[in-house]
Motif scaffolding. Sequence first.
Motif, mmCIF file in Angstrom:
data_model
loop_
_atom_site.group_PDB
_atom_site.id
_atom_site.type_symbol
_atom_site.label_atom_id
_atom_site.label_comp_id
_atom_site.label_asym_id
_atom_site.label_seq_id
_atom_site.Cartn_x
_atom_site.Cartn_y
_atom_site.Cartn_z
ATOM 1 N N MET A 1 20.909 5.653 -12.791
ATOM 2 C CA MET A 1 20.066 5.358 -11.759
ATOM 3 C C MET A 1 18.903 4.075 -12.489
ATOM 4 O O MET A 1 18.172 4.837 -13.270
ATOM 5 N N ASP A 2 18.592 3.336 -11.821
ATOM 6 C CA ASP A 2 17.810 2.360 -12.572
ATOM 7 C C ASP A 2 16.530 3.159 -11.488
ATOM 8 O O ASP A 2 15.987 4.022 -10.800
ATOM 9 N N ARG A 3 15.535 3.425 -12.767
ATOM 10 C CA ARG A 3 13.602 3.916 -13.143
ATOM 11 C C ARG A 3 12.719 3.038 -12.958
ATOM 12 O O ARG A 3 12.103 3.393 -12.924
ATOM 13 N N SER A 4 13.587 1.704 -12.243
ATOM 14 C CA SER A 4 11.879 1.343 -12.382
ATOM 15 C C SER A 4 11.633 1.014 -11.136
ATOM 16 O O SER A 4 11.698 0.982 -10.339
ATOM 17 N N PHE A 5 9.802 1.140 -11.189
ATOM 18 C CA PHE A 5 8.942 1.811 -10.352
ATOM 19 C C PHE A 5 8.864 0.295 -9.808
ATOM 20 O O PHE A 5 8.814 -0.605 -9.674
ATOM 21 N N PRO A 6 9.789 0.415 -7.888
ATOM 22 C CA PRO A 6 9.077 -0.680 -7.016
ATOM 23 C C PRO A 6 8.081 -1.190 -6.654
ATOM 24 O O PRO A 6 7.004 -0.708 -6.896
ATOM 25 N N GLU A 7 7.692 -2.465 -7.258
ATOM 26 C CA GLU A 7 6.763 -3.370 -6.485
ATOM 27 C C GLU A 7 5.797 -2.620 -5.204
ATOM 28 O O GLU A 7 4.126 -2.536 -5.253
ATOM 29 N N ILE A 8 5.996 -2.388 -4.454
ATOM 30 C CA ILE A 8 5.945 -1.938 -2.947
ATOM 31 C C ILE A 8 5.109 -0.577 -3.133
ATOM 32 O O ILE A 8 4.299 -0.572 -2.298
ATOM 33 N N LEU A 9 5.661 -0.253 -4.100
ATOM 34 C CA LEU A 9 5.197 1.145 -4.165
ATOM 35 C C LEU A 9 3.906 1.269 -5.639
ATOM 36 O O LEU A 9 3.451 2.045 -5.119
ATOM 37 N N LYS A 10 3.776 0.132 -5.828
ATOM 38 C CA LYS A 10 2.553 -0.271 -6.482
ATOM 39 C C LYS A 10 1.685 -0.457 -5.760
ATOM 40 O O LYS A 10 0.608 -0.164 -6.019
ATOM 41 N N LYS A 11 1.605 -1.607 -5.010
ATOM 42 C CA LYS A 11 0.610 -1.866 -3.526
ATOM 43 C C LYS A 11 0.251 -1.275 -3.175
ATOM 44 O O LYS A 11 -0.894 -0.956 -3.174
ATOM 45 N N LEU A 12 0.948 -0.190 -2.446
ATOM 46 C CA LEU A 12 0.531 1.078 -2.100
ATOM 47 C C LEU A 12 -0.042 1.863 -2.284
ATOM 48 O O LEU A 12 -1.077 2.380 -2.188
ATOM 49 N N HIS A 13 0.429 2.045 -4.598
ATOM 50 C CA HIS A 13 -0.373 3.416 -4.591
ATOM 51 C C HIS A 13 -1.801 1.866 -5.604
ATOM 52 O O HIS A 13 -2.836 3.446 -5.811
ATOM 53 N N GLU A 14 -2.226 1.141 -4.604
ATOM 54 C CA GLU A 14 -3.735 0.386 -5.546
ATOM 55 C C GLU A 14 -4.471 1.071 -3.577
ATOM 56 O O GLU A 14 -5.507 0.855 -3.429
ATOM 57 N N ILE A 15 -3.880 1.503 -2.831
ATOM 58 C CA ILE A 15 -5.073 1.570 -1.491
ATOM 59 C C ILE A 15 -4.999 2.796 -2.143
ATOM 60 O O ILE A 15 -4.659 3.930 -2.422
ATOM 61 N N GLU A 16 -6.661 2.864 -2.043
ATOM 62 C CA GLU A 16 -7.756 4.123 -1.890
ATOM 63 C C GLU A 16 -7.329 5.509 -1.052
ATOM 64 O O GLU A 16 -7.807 5.243 -0.759
ATOM 65 N N ILE A 17 -7.028 6.593 -1.743
ATOM 66 C CA ILE A 17 -6.957 7.642 -0.843
ATOM 67 C C ILE A 17 -8.471 8.554 -0.710
ATOM 68 O O ILE A 17 -8.050 9.257 -1.932
ATOM 69 N N ASP A 18 -8.407 8.915 0.119
ATOM 70 C CA ASP A 18 -9.912 9.895 0.145
ATOM 71 C C ASP A 18 -9.349 10.963 0.617
ATOM 72 O O ASP A 18 -8.382 11.414 1.811
ATOM 73 N N TYR A 19 -9.212 11.849 -0.113
ATOM 74 C CA TYR A 19 -9.293 13.463 -0.257
ATOM 75 C C TYR A 19 -10.961 14.049 0.422
ATOM 76 O O TYR A 19 -10.648 15.566 1.801
ATOM 77 N N ALA A 20 -11.326 13.455 0.871
ATOM 78 C CA ALA A 20 -12.891 13.145 1.755
ATOM 79 C C ALA A 20 -12.701 15.683 2.061
ATOM 80 O O ALA A 20 -13.307 16.186 3.200
ATOM 81 N N ASP A 21 -13.683 15.704 0.544
ATOM 82 C CA ASP A 21 -13.710 17.149 0.053
ATOM 83 C C ASP A 21 -12.804 18.365 1.252
ATOM 84 O O ASP A 21 -13.093 19.301 1.454
ATOM 85 N N GLY A 22 -11.353 17.769 1.374
ATOM 86 C CA GLY A 22 -10.451 18.768 1.750
ATOM 87 C C GLY A 22 -10.132 18.317 3.166
ATOM 88 O O GLY A 22 -8.641 18.698 3.238
ATOM 89 N N GLU A 23 -10.724 17.400 3.768
ATOM 90 C CA GLU A 23 -10.333 16.747 4.938
ATOM 91 C C GLU A 23 -9.656 15.694 4.500
ATOM 92 O O GLU A 23 -9.418 15.155 6.202
ATOM 93 N N GLY A 24 -9.070 15.560 4.132
ATOM 94 C CA GLY A 24 -8.987 13.774 3.583
ATOM 95 C C GLY A 24 -7.178 13.947 3.482
ATOM 96 O O GLY A 24 -6.605 15.423 3.370
#
Length: 169
Positions: A1-24
Amino acid sequence: MDRSFPEILKKLHEIEIDYADGEGIDFEPFDEFYSEEETSDWIKAWTGNDTLDGNEYLIYGQDGTGGYVAFWCVRKNADLLEQPIVFFGSEGEVGVVAQSFSDYVWLFANGIGPYEAVAYPDLERPKSQDFIRFATEYAPSSKSTASQIVEKAKAEFPDFEGIIDRLCQ
């Protein structure tokens, strides 16, 4: 199986994810897939079954408690981004999160991460404008609510939880 990390997944992971003290969104993205060895060690520990190798899973993120998110490579001859996405919680929670990457990005647009999709699929959260822009650009035809995305995934893979239960020892 190809284990190359998809570029589009890398782009998604560049977006900041706000945990918001458990509300995010409770999600910590990885920059690469777990190695075959790490995945094998994890599935054996998670299930208590030393006969498994976990090759059908490509782990690419976790929640704050250490639950993992992975592509479940179950569709024969399908592109990686067309594979379903699953969640394995640190406390034994398990579930199909989305039918494909296109659906998955709309979960984030709806303010829901993988953990929340399994634990609280009907949860209503404020929408994320950054994720909406991403989803609109890369997956416009998959626009849905979080609960619709989870329902579709569960309808296609109704026995995922049973499959995993049978692997546990």
